[in-house]
Design a protein around this motif. Structure first.
Motif, PDB file in Angstrom:
ATOM      1  N   GLN A   7     -13.920 -14.336 -15.128  1.00  0.00           N
ATOM      2  CA  GLN A   7     -13.191 -13.089 -15.030  1.00  0.00           C
ATOM      3  C   GLN A   7     -14.083 -11.950 -15.502  1.00  0.00           C
ATOM      4  O   GLN A   7     -15.111 -12.164 -16.133  1.00  0.00           O
ATOM      5  CB  GLN A   7     -11.918 -13.172 -15.885  1.00  0.00           C
ATOM      6  CG  GLN A   7     -10.940 -14.253 -15.456  1.00  0.00           C
ATOM      7  CD  GLN A   7     -10.382 -14.004 -14.074  1.00  0.00           C
ATOM      8  OE1 GLN A   7      -9.999 -12.873 -13.742  1.00  0.00           O
ATOM      9  NE2 GLN A   7     -10.330 -15.040 -13.251  1.00  0.00           N
ATOM     10  N   LEU A   8     -13.681 -10.739 -15.193  1.00  0.00           N
ATOM     11  CA  LEU A   8     -14.433  -9.588 -15.649  1.00  0.00           C
ATOM     12  C   LEU A   8     -14.490  -9.556 -17.173  1.00  0.00           C
ATOM     13  O   LEU A   8     -13.502  -9.817 -17.853  1.00  0.00           O
ATOM     14  CB  LEU A   8     -13.798  -8.291 -15.134  1.00  0.00           C
ATOM     15  CG  LEU A   8     -13.745  -8.091 -13.616  1.00  0.00           C
ATOM     16  CD1 LEU A   8     -13.086  -6.760 -13.297  1.00  0.00           C
ATOM     17  CD2 LEU A   8     -15.128  -8.141 -12.998  1.00  0.00           C
ATOM     18  N   LYS A  51     -15.321  -0.936 -14.183  1.00  0.00           N
ATOM     19  CA  LYS A  51     -14.438  -0.906 -13.024  1.00  0.00           C
ATOM     20  C   LYS A  51     -13.415   0.220 -13.146  1.00  0.00           C
ATOM     21  O   LYS A  51     -13.131   0.937 -12.173  1.00  0.00           O
ATOM     22  CB  LYS A  51     -13.730  -2.251 -12.868  1.00  0.00           C
ATOM     23  CG  LYS A  51     -12.794  -2.317 -11.660  1.00  0.00           C
ATOM     24  CD  LYS A  51     -12.133  -3.682 -11.553  1.00  0.00           C
ATOM     25  CE  LYS A  51     -11.199  -3.726 -10.336  1.00  0.00           C
ATOM     26  NZ  LYS A  51     -10.532  -5.056 -10.208  1.00  0.00           N
ATOM     27  N   ASP A 105     -14.882  -7.832  -7.620  1.00  0.00           N
ATOM     28  CA  ASP A 105     -14.623  -8.832  -8.663  1.00  0.00           C
ATOM     29  C   ASP A 105     -15.287 -10.160  -8.355  1.00  0.00           C
ATOM     30  O   ASP A 105     -15.709 -10.886  -9.259  1.00  0.00           O
ATOM     31  CB  ASP A 105     -13.115  -9.056  -8.825  1.00  0.00           C
ATOM     32  CG  ASP A 105     -12.412  -7.881  -9.504  1.00  0.00           C
ATOM     33  OD1 ASP A 105     -13.061  -6.820  -9.672  1.00  0.00           O
ATOM     34  OD2 ASP A 105     -11.228  -8.021  -9.844  1.00  0.00           O
TER      35      ASP A 105
END
Length: 342
Positions: free
Chosen positions: A6-7, A15, A132
């Motif tokens: 995940q980020l 983002k 992503d």
């Protein structure tokens, strides 16, 4: 690394700024000073000193490559503004998932899953990955290590070696090579293993990572040499036949003629001369003679063949012509060369 993470908090912040500032076009190449506010706002939320070092426009080997290592792995932070930078080491950009765009001077290089771009040192570029699902690994390699692993692999292939050395060192254009590996699982596995090894404090870590890199280059050429996209340094357009032409010359240097190549690859002899000289820096004849002289010198040192037998074996019809060309290369006769090197 089958599961793409995940980020991170930094990526989430990047983002957020990207989505809130569409007019800034942060995905387009820019000077670092133009986006320094974005970088500082995002990267200062971490105490990782290595990350803050990456904000410079010129990065040297010591910034990311540990003193006791030759290779380092850095995952590109998604949504990082695509600011111009350069570094004094070789870099392999590997798209493990998703897409990105590598900007080099006035050129944009779209890359997709499985693509591998080898960048020469001191080339100003910027990398844009703004999804992503983008998972980009940067493999940073000291010059000395790259030369040993990459050019060492090609040591016996004089013609190809000259071509790649010219690509990376003898042009002021855009030295990079782009391989479309089609997400090759063998290459992915080698990169994953080397990445994991770099992150562990095991004995012989450096040697293991270097060995895995050598295996990576061997498999890259064995499996995807025909999938190279050139940077148009040497040719007016990327020519898919170039590697086949050079390989054919390498494999058949004892007997190949320009006319044979012309018939085989459907080029005029003049076109072939231009392609070969642009790619390697040598004419067709010079390439062939270089390869013949390399083999002749090896046979003189490592075999008991007579000079006339060596001349015949490497494709000379005239012994006198062989002696004349050999003297031109080594400033001594074949017999003198053999005595001096045994």
């Amino acid at each position: 690394m089958n599961h793409f993470p995940q980020l991170t908090p930094i990526e989430n912040k990047l983002k957020q700024i990207y989505q809130q500032s569409p007019k800034r076009s942060l995905q387009e190449p820019c000077d670092r000073e133009d986006v320094m506010d974005v970088l500082l706002a995002s990267y200062t939320i971490t105490n990782d000193n290595n990350i803050t070092k990456s904000l410079t426009t010129h990065i040297d080997e010591q910034t990311f490559i540990l003193e006791n290592m030759d290779i380092s792995f850095v995952r590109h932070a998604r949504y990082t503004p695509a600011f111009w930078h350069r570094h004094d080491f070789f870099e392999i950009i590997f798209v493990q998932n998703g897409t990105c765009t590598n900007y080099v001077l006035d050129r944009s290089i779209p890359m997709r899953t499985g693509d591998i771009c080898i960048m020469a040192p001191d080339v100003t570029h910027s990398l844009s990955a703004f999804h992503d699902e983008d998972y980009i690994i940067n493999i940073l390699i000291r010059k000395s290590t790259f030369e040993q692993s990459f050019f060492g692999l090609l040591d016996s292939d004089t013609i190809l070696s000259d071509f790649f050395k010219r690509t990376f060192y003898q042009t002021s254009e855009i030295p990079y090579l782009l391989f479309h590996s089609e997400n090759d699982p063998v290459l992915t596995d080698l990169i994953e293993r080397a990445y994991a090894e770099c992150g562990q404090q095991k004995r012989y870590r450096k040697q293991m990572v270097n060995t895995l890199l050598s295996l990576f280059f061997i498999n890259l050429f064995r499996r995807h040499e025909q999938h190279i996209e050139f940077s148009n340094i040497h040719l007016n357009s990327a020519d898919e036949n170039l590697m086949y032409i050079l390989r054919y010359m390498q494999a058949n240097f004892k007997t190949v003629s320009l006319k044979e190549l012309s018939n085989l690859f459907n080029y005029s002899e003049r076109q072939l001369q231009r392609i070969i000289q642009s790619a390697t820096g040598h004419t067709f004849i010079e390439n062939i003679q270089n390869q013949k002289m390399k083999l002749a010198s090896e046979l003189l040192i490592h075999s008991t063949l007579s000079v006339s037998e060596i001349s015949e074996r490497i494709g000379f019809q005239s012994l006198n012509n062989f002696r004349k060309i050999f003297f031109k290369y080594f400033n001594m006769t074949p017999s003198e060369y053999r005595r001096a090197n045994i």
